[in-house]
Design an enzyme around this catalytic site. Structure first.
Site, PDB file in Angstrom:
ATOM      1  CD1 TRP A  31      -2.075   2.131   0.333  1.00  0.00           C
ATOM      2  CD2 TRP A  31      -2.637   1.590   2.425  1.00  0.00           C
ATOM      3  NE1 TRP A  31      -2.970   3.089   0.783  1.00  0.00           N
ATOM      4  CE2 TRP A  31      -3.336   2.781   2.063  1.00  0.00           C
ATOM      5  CE3 TRP A  31      -2.836   1.055   3.706  1.00  0.00           C
ATOM      6  CZ2 TRP A  31      -4.207   3.431   2.937  1.00  0.00           C
ATOM      7  CZ3 TRP A  31      -3.711   1.710   4.573  1.00  0.00           C
ATOM      8  CH2 TRP A  31      -4.383   2.878   4.181  1.00  0.00           C
ATOM      9  CG  ASP A  65      -2.142  -7.669  -0.191  1.00  0.00           C
ATOM     10  OD1 ASP A  65      -2.997  -8.510  -0.523  1.00  0.00           O
ATOM     11  OD2 ASP A  65      -2.427  -6.496   0.134  1.00  0.00           O
ATOM     12  CE1 TYR A 104      -4.405  -0.605  -0.784  1.00  0.00           C
ATOM     13  CE2 TYR A 104      -2.756  -2.268  -1.243  1.00  0.00           C
ATOM     14  CZ  TYR A 104      -3.867  -1.851  -0.550  1.00  0.00           C
ATOM     15  OH  TYR A 104      -4.436  -2.685   0.372  1.00  0.00           O
ATOM     16  CD  GLN A 125      -5.367  -8.049   2.753  1.00  0.00           C
ATOM     17  OE1 GLN A 125      -4.940  -6.899   2.743  1.00  0.00           O
ATOM     18  NE2 GLN A 125      -5.223  -8.867   1.725  1.00  0.00           N
ATOM     19  CG  LEU A 151       4.285  -3.466  12.576  1.00  0.00           C
ATOM     20  CD1 LEU A 151       5.455  -2.984  11.723  1.00  0.00           C
ATOM     21  CD2 LEU A 151       4.780  -3.935  13.931  1.00  0.00           C
ATOM     22  CB  ALA A 195       9.524  -2.766   3.505  1.00  0.00           C
TER      23      ALA A 195
END
Length: 329
Positions: free
Chosen positions: A21, A52, A57, A186, A217, A291
């Site tokens: 994303w 994913d 996005y 999901q 997170l 990341a």
């Protein structure tokens, strides 16, 4: 890194999935494309073979970047997970939010939309098949059965290998399961946001449906780096997210301080500890973690280089019971 099977399908994914994303740029305060591709390549080198993404996005940008990474790594070495169901080219569906250029985005999962979306995604990704194709959000204007029939057709054509859902209720998953073999769902899930444990987790465990936990997170909150004076830049959506407002931010940081010694004893970061905890939770197949560069990718991969003991898990869960978070988000 160990791979897990998604439901009854023949798709196996890494327990940490590269969440793409943020690399789309939009809603995350921008992004460096070169760093993003290097992050994907580094993740693959360290065992994170599943990616994913979604058309929405960056409105195609994330999928295009993933496509460039696929071209460098090799299609047969990766599992590609993408989605459909957000429409910003027409006004079909249910209005959701504005686009970055002032347009409108709708939730739409009608057959015509799906058939066009899959072709657009395949082109951007530079591949002729998608490992897991997921409906991104519910579309109140289209019966879920119509959507699933279209997906079954794509599966029979070989354009998609397995079918998944995202952000749907148990009732919607039951209806979908009457038409197709549902491989996965999901859902948002983290230490401080565990609503799915009430209904989705028990259902998926009983019905053998994989669970992909996104935002483990809590969009960076559980890294310990979002201090009380941290300021978000640009169009970063987290500035208005209740988890990042007080008193939730302080409550979370107080909890993190209590489990920080456990991370230090293992010589791992708080984020790595949190991801490890997430993957060990009942019913969770994999955790989606983003990341933006190689360093972050390396840190993510190390999250499964150890295994929390029952005693450690017990201590973490005990401390979690003391965290009171406003879940009305």
């Amino acid at each position: 890194m160990e791979k897990v099977q998604l439901g009854k399908s023949d798709v196996h994914i890494s327990q940490i999935v590269f969440g793409a994303w943020a690399i789309g740029g939009q809603a995350w305060g921008g992004n460096d494309d070169k760093d993003a591709i290097e992050a994907i390549k580094k993740s693959h080198d360290l065992g994170i073979t599943s990616i994913d993404t979604a058309p929405v996005y960056g409105f195609g940008h994330s999928e295009s970047l993933v496509g460039k990474a696929i071209n460098e790594i090799g299609r047969d070495k990766l599992e590609i997970l993408t989605k459909f169901g957000f429409n910003w080219k027409t006004e079909k569906g249910e209005y959701q939010f504005p686009t970055s250029d002032g347009g409108k985005t709708y939730a739409y999962a009608g057959r015509d939309g799906i058939m066009q979306e899959v072709e657009d995604s395949l082109k951007r990704l530079g591949t002729d098949y998608i490992d897991l194709y997921q409906i991104h959000r519910p579309d109140a204007t289209t019966p879920i059965e119509e959507t699933m029939e279209a997906l079954k057709e794509l599966q029979q054509q070989g354009k998609i290998r397995a079918i998944g859902m995202s952000n749907h209720t148990v009732e919607m998953m039951k209806r979908a399961g009457e038409v197709i073999d549902l491989a996965s769902t999901q859902s948002p899930y983290s230490m401080v946001y565990r609503k799915i444990e009430k209904d989705i987790v028990p259902f998926c465990v009983e019905e053998n449906v994989g669970i992909l936990a996104y935002s483990p997170l809590q969009r960076g909150l559980l890294t310990g780096k979002i201090t009380s004076d941290y300021e978000f830049k640009g169009d970063d959506h987290r500035a208005d997210n209740k988890f990042f407002k007080e008193p939730n931010r302080s409550r979370t940081n107080e909890f993190l301080e209590k489990i920080k010694p456990m991370a230090e004893e293992r010589d791992v970061t708080l984020a790595q500890l949190v991801i490890n905890w997430t993957v060990q939770r009942p019913g969770i197949s994999a955790a989606l973690v983003g990341a933006r560069n190689e360093k972050q990718a390396s840190e993510n991969a190390k999250s499964l280089s150890f295994r929390l003991t029952d005693e450690e898990l017990g201590k973490i869960n005990s401390e979690l019971e003391q965290v009171v978070i406003d879940h009305d988000v």
